[in-house]
Design a protein around this motif. Structure first.
Motif, short mmCIF file in Angstrom:
data_model
loop_
_atom_site.label_atom_id
_atom_site.label_comp_id
_atom_site.label_asym_id
_atom_site.label_seq_id
_atom_site.Cartn_x
_atom_site.Cartn_y
_atom_site.Cartn_z
N VAL A 225 0.83 -1.20 0.00
CA VAL A 225 0.00 0.00 0.00
C VAL A 225 0.87 1.26 0.00
CG1 VAL A 225 -1.81 -1.21 1.26
CG2 VAL A 225 -0.14 0.17 2.53
N LEU A 226 0.27 2.36 -0.38
CA LEU A 226 0.94 3.65 -0.36
C LEU A 226 1.08 4.16 1.08
CD1 LEU A 226 -0.87 5.42 -3.35
CD2 LEU A 226 1.51 4.65 -3.30
N GLY A 227 2.22 4.72 1.40
CA GLY A 227 2.38 5.36 2.70
C GLY A 227 2.88 4.44 3.80
N GLU A 228 3.04 5.02 4.97
CA GLU A 228 3.52 4.28 6.14
C GLU A 228 2.34 3.80 6.96
OE1 GLU A 228 6.57 4.84 9.95
OE2 GLU A 228 6.08 6.56 8.67
N PHE A 229 2.01 2.54 6.80
CA PHE A 229 0.87 1.96 7.52
C PHE A 229 1.22 1.86 9.01
CE2 PHE A 229 -2.31 -1.16 8.75
CZ PHE A 229 -3.39 -0.81 7.95
N PRO A 230 0.26 2.07 9.91
CA PRO A 230 0.54 1.99 11.35
C PRO A 230 1.13 0.65 11.76
CG PRO A 230 -1.63 2.94 10.96
CD PRO A 230 -1.14 2.46 9.64
N GLU A 231 2.02 0.67 12.74
CA GLU A 231 2.67 -0.56 13.21
C GLU A 231 1.70 -1.41 14.02
OE1 GLU A 231 7.15 -0.40 14.07
OE2 GLU A 231 6.39 1.52 14.82
N ASN A 232 0.78 -0.78 14.71
CA ASN A 232 -0.17 -1.54 15.52
C ASN A 232 -1.27 -2.14 14.63
OD1 ASN A 232 -0.83 1.39 15.30
ND2 ASN A 232 -2.82 0.69 16.13
N LYS B 135 -15.86 -6.77 7.98
CA LYS B 135 -14.77 -6.56 8.93
C LYS B 135 -13.46 -7.05 8.33
CE LYS B 135 -13.12 -8.01 13.52
NZ LYS B 135 -13.42 -8.82 14.73
N THR B 136 -12.40 -6.24 8.43
CA THR B 136 -11.07 -6.62 7.99
C THR B 136 -10.06 -6.17 9.04
OG1 THR B 136 -11.79 -6.05 5.73
CG2 THR B 136 -9.50 -6.65 6.03
N VAL B 137 -9.11 -7.05 9.36
CA VAL B 137 -8.02 -6.74 10.29
C VAL B 137 -6.72 -6.66 9.49
CG1 VAL B 137 -6.68 -7.55 12.27
CG2 VAL B 137 -9.17 -7.82 12.24
N PHE B 138 -5.90 -5.63 9.80
CA PHE B 138 -4.66 -5.40 9.06
C PHE B 138 -3.46 -5.41 10.01
CE2 PHE B 138 -8.04 -3.16 6.78
CZ PHE B 138 -7.91 -3.69 5.49
N LYS C 2 8.46 4.48 1.38
CA LYS C 2 7.41 4.96 0.47
C LYS C 2 6.14 4.12 0.57
CE LYS C 2 10.54 6.80 -3.08
NZ LYS C 2 10.93 6.70 -4.53
N THR C 3 6.33 2.82 0.63
CA THR C 3 5.17 1.91 0.64
C THR C 3 5.32 0.90 1.76
OG1 THR C 3 6.22 0.40 -0.95
CG2 THR C 3 4.84 2.16 -1.85
N SER C 4 4.18 0.31 2.15
CA SER C 4 4.16 -0.68 3.23
C SER C 4 3.60 -2.00 2.73
CB SER C 4 3.29 -0.19 4.39
OG SER C 4 3.71 1.06 4.88
N VAL C 5 4.15 -3.11 3.24
CA VAL C 5 3.59 -4.43 3.00
C VAL C 5 2.70 -4.77 4.20
CG1 VAL C 5 4.06 -6.88 2.67
CG2 VAL C 5 5.54 -5.16 1.60
N VAL C 6 1.45 -5.14 3.90
CA VAL C 6 0.45 -5.33 4.95
C VAL C 6 -0.23 -6.68 4.78
CG1 VAL C 6 -1.69 -4.41 5.96
CG2 VAL C 6 0.04 -2.84 5.05
N LYS C 7 -0.40 -7.40 5.89
CA LYS C 7 -1.22 -8.61 5.88
C LYS C 7 -2.66 -8.22 6.17
CE LYS C 7 1.57 -12.72 6.66
NZ LYS C 7 1.79 -13.90 7.54
N CYS C 8 -3.59 -8.92 5.50
CA CYS C 8 -5.01 -8.60 5.62
C CYS C 8 -5.78 -9.86 5.99
CB CYS C 8 -5.55 -8.05 4.31
SG CYS C 8 -4.45 -6.90 3.46
N PHE C 9 -6.69 -9.75 6.96
CA PHE C 9 -7.49 -10.87 7.41
C PHE C 9 -8.97 -10.50 7.28
CE2 PHE C 9 -3.45 -10.85 9.59
CZ PHE C 9 -3.00 -12.16 9.48
N PRO C 10 -9.60 -10.77 6.14
CA PRO C 10 -11.02 -10.45 5.97
C PRO C 10 -11.91 -11.48 6.68
CG PRO C 10 -10.15 -11.45 3.97
CD PRO C 10 -8.99 -11.31 4.91
N TYR C 11 -12.78 -11.00 7.53
CA TYR C 11 -13.69 -11.89 8.25
C TYR C 11 -15.02 -12.03 7.52
CZ TYR C 11 -10.48 -12.02 12.20
OH TYR C 11 -9.36 -12.23 12.99
N THR C 12 -15.23 -11.23 6.52
CA THR C 12 -16.40 -11.35 5.65
C THR C 12 -15.88 -11.34 4.21
OG1 THR C 12 -16.62 -8.94 5.84
CG2 THR C 12 -18.10 -10.28 7.21
#
Length: 490
Positions: free
Chosen positions: A239-246, A274-277, A285-295
């Motif tokens: 994703v674009l930008g600095e995704f939050p660490e928490n 609902k999605t958890v990241f 510049k960009t962040s790698v993020v894991k995504c857990f979609p509950y729906t």
């Protein structure tokens, strides 16, 4: 002995004719029409479900060029029974209102060329009134968009399941302009994997773990796990930008803006989801993020990331300037749905990347507010209520001359286009390659258009289904290159 009627007292005096004994129709038997009426045969029994065999796979073939998988143009019969809302309407009415992939002039020329069949008989009068059980067959020349040449990797195959790593840009099953350039067809044609049951779907631009069941029983069993929310899904994206660490949770409801274009947005009237990241890395510049979609809402991960202000880097819809200076962060769009769709289309047009949206020119016209869809104004002109003679479809002036030229070219080819010679480099223009003829069709407008191919890079979106886990299985793919911490976009 002379047979007399019953209950009428008539004999040979001619006072009244004897009553006619009418035979009762047997079950499934169609009443024969009266004199001058058009006969409609009873419907054929069709096999339930979707099944593709050798006849379908042999319609055309693949070739690879410039990092793309391409399909040679081919003729295809669209077949349908008369829908209830069509009964009593003219064929002209149906083409004007529901078959808008082509302008009305095309269907007029196709009728005269014998391309349209009603109950397997050529129909040249578009003023014919449709009846229940009418069977319509329309022969079209199909051009499928190219997809990435990346192969489909089979992760697991056993007696119950087939699990693959789907490349980006490839639809799961036939839809829109895609038929052979789909996971289902490629698995059938190149891996002899047929009669597969779709368990879940991935967006066309999403890559990763895709599961198929080999039997209906297995499909039902896993479907039940999905309904009971027992299926764990894990995705990865950049994703674009600095995704939050928490850890971040998004539960904003999602509403579909347009099924035709495939656009959604956060809206209180939407469906709950609902999605958890979780952030994995950040390169400045960009962040790698894991995504857990509950729906499993349409575009759920992509829409939620956009709402949070971190859209997927190369998302062809939700990372566009059409959403505004903040690209839709916090749901701030400041456009109506119609304005948003027009802005998205215009942005892709300016970048010459409209093919990524996979919508036809005819579908674009109502979005862009065109006053007329074609010469006959099929979207805006009132529909005829009386049957019209075939000549009423004849285009006039230059269009009439154009149709004369088309029909003239068809006279010596039995309504099928002529085959052209191959060029020296074996490119995709026309000819015979790999035993298949690549034809130019004089009725096909697409044959006259030279389109610029997308680059393989344009056909990859940085969203990947990494892992699917159920009550009795767990399937994973390797991390894509663009998700590695040391990945260099250049």
């Amino acid at each position: 002995m002379e047979e007399t009627g019953t209950g009428t007292g008539t004999g040979n005096n001619g006072d009244a004719p004897p009553p006619v004994k009418r035979r009762r129709l047997l079950r499934g038997e169609e009443k024969r029409p009266g004199r001058g009426e058009r006969y409609v045969p009873p419907p054929r029994k069709l096999n339930p479900g979707v099944s593709f065999g050798e006849t379908h796979f042999a319609e055309t073939c693949y070739y690879f060029e410039g990092g793309l998988r391409k399909v040679r143009p081919y003729h295809f019969d669209f077949q349908t029974y008369c829908k209830g809302r069509w009964v009593g309407k003219t064929l002209l009415h149906v083409f004007r209102t529901e078959f808008r992939a082509q302008p009305l002039d095309y269907y007029c020329a196709a009728a005269r060329a014998g391309r349209l069949r009603l109950n397997e008989q050529p129909v040249r009068d578009l003023g014919v009134v449709l009846k229940n059980n009418d069977f319509l067959r329309n022969t079209m020349h199909r051009h499928e968009p190219p997809v990435t040449a990346q192969p489909i990797q089979i992760l697991v195959e056993n007696d119950e399941m087939v699990v693959v790593d789907k490349p980006s840009s490839l639809p799961v099953h036939p839809c829109g302009r895609f038929r052979h350039n789909t996971v289902i067809f490629i698995l059938g044609k190149e891996h002899n994997l047929k009669e597969l049951h779709t368990i879940h779907r991935l967006d066309r631009m999403t890559s990763g773990v895709l599961m198929f069941a080999k039997t209906a029983e297995v499909s039902k069993r896993i479907d039940e796990q999905v309904r009971q929310r027992q299926l764990e899904k894990e995705y990865v994206c950049r994703v674009l930008g600095e995704f939050p660490e928490n850890e971040v949770t998004c539960e904003e409801p999602i509403l579909v803006v347009s099924y035709k274009v495939g656009v959604c947005r956060v809206d209180p009237k939407g469906k709950p989801c609902k999605t958890v990241f979780q952030r994995l890395s950040y390169n400045g510049k960009t962040s790698v993020v894991k995504c857990f979609p509950y729906t499993g809402r349409t575009h759920q991960i992509r829409v939620h990331l956009q709402f949070l202000g971190y859209p997927i880097v190369n998302d062809p819809i939700y990372s566009m300037e059409a959403w505004g200076p903040n690209k839709g962060k916090g749901g701030e769009i400041n456009k109506t749905d119609e304005e948003l769709l027009r802005a998205l289309v215009e942005e892709h047009r300016s970048k010459q990347s409209l093919s990524v949206l996979d919508i036809s020119e005819e579908d674009l016209k109502p979005i862009m507010g065109s006053e007329e869809c074609d010469r006959s104004g099929c979207c805006t002109k009132p529909v005829e209520t009386e049957p019209m003679p075939a000549d009423s479809c004849r285009p006039e002036d230059s269009e009439g001359q154009k149709e004369v030229e088309i029909l003239s070219s068809l006279q010596n080819s039995d309504t099928r286009p002529q085959t052209h010679d191959t060029d020296s480099e074996g490119a995709s223009s026309s000819g015979i390659r790999d035993g298949h003829s690549e034809e130019k069709d004089p009725l096909c407008e697409e044959c006259k258009i030279v389109r610029q191919d997308p680059s393989p890079k344009e056909l990859v979106m940085y969203l990947h289904a990494l892992r699917y886990k159920g009550a009795e299985f767990e399937y994973s793919s390797k991390m894509p290159d663009w998700a590695l911490e040391d990945w260099d976009e250049n």
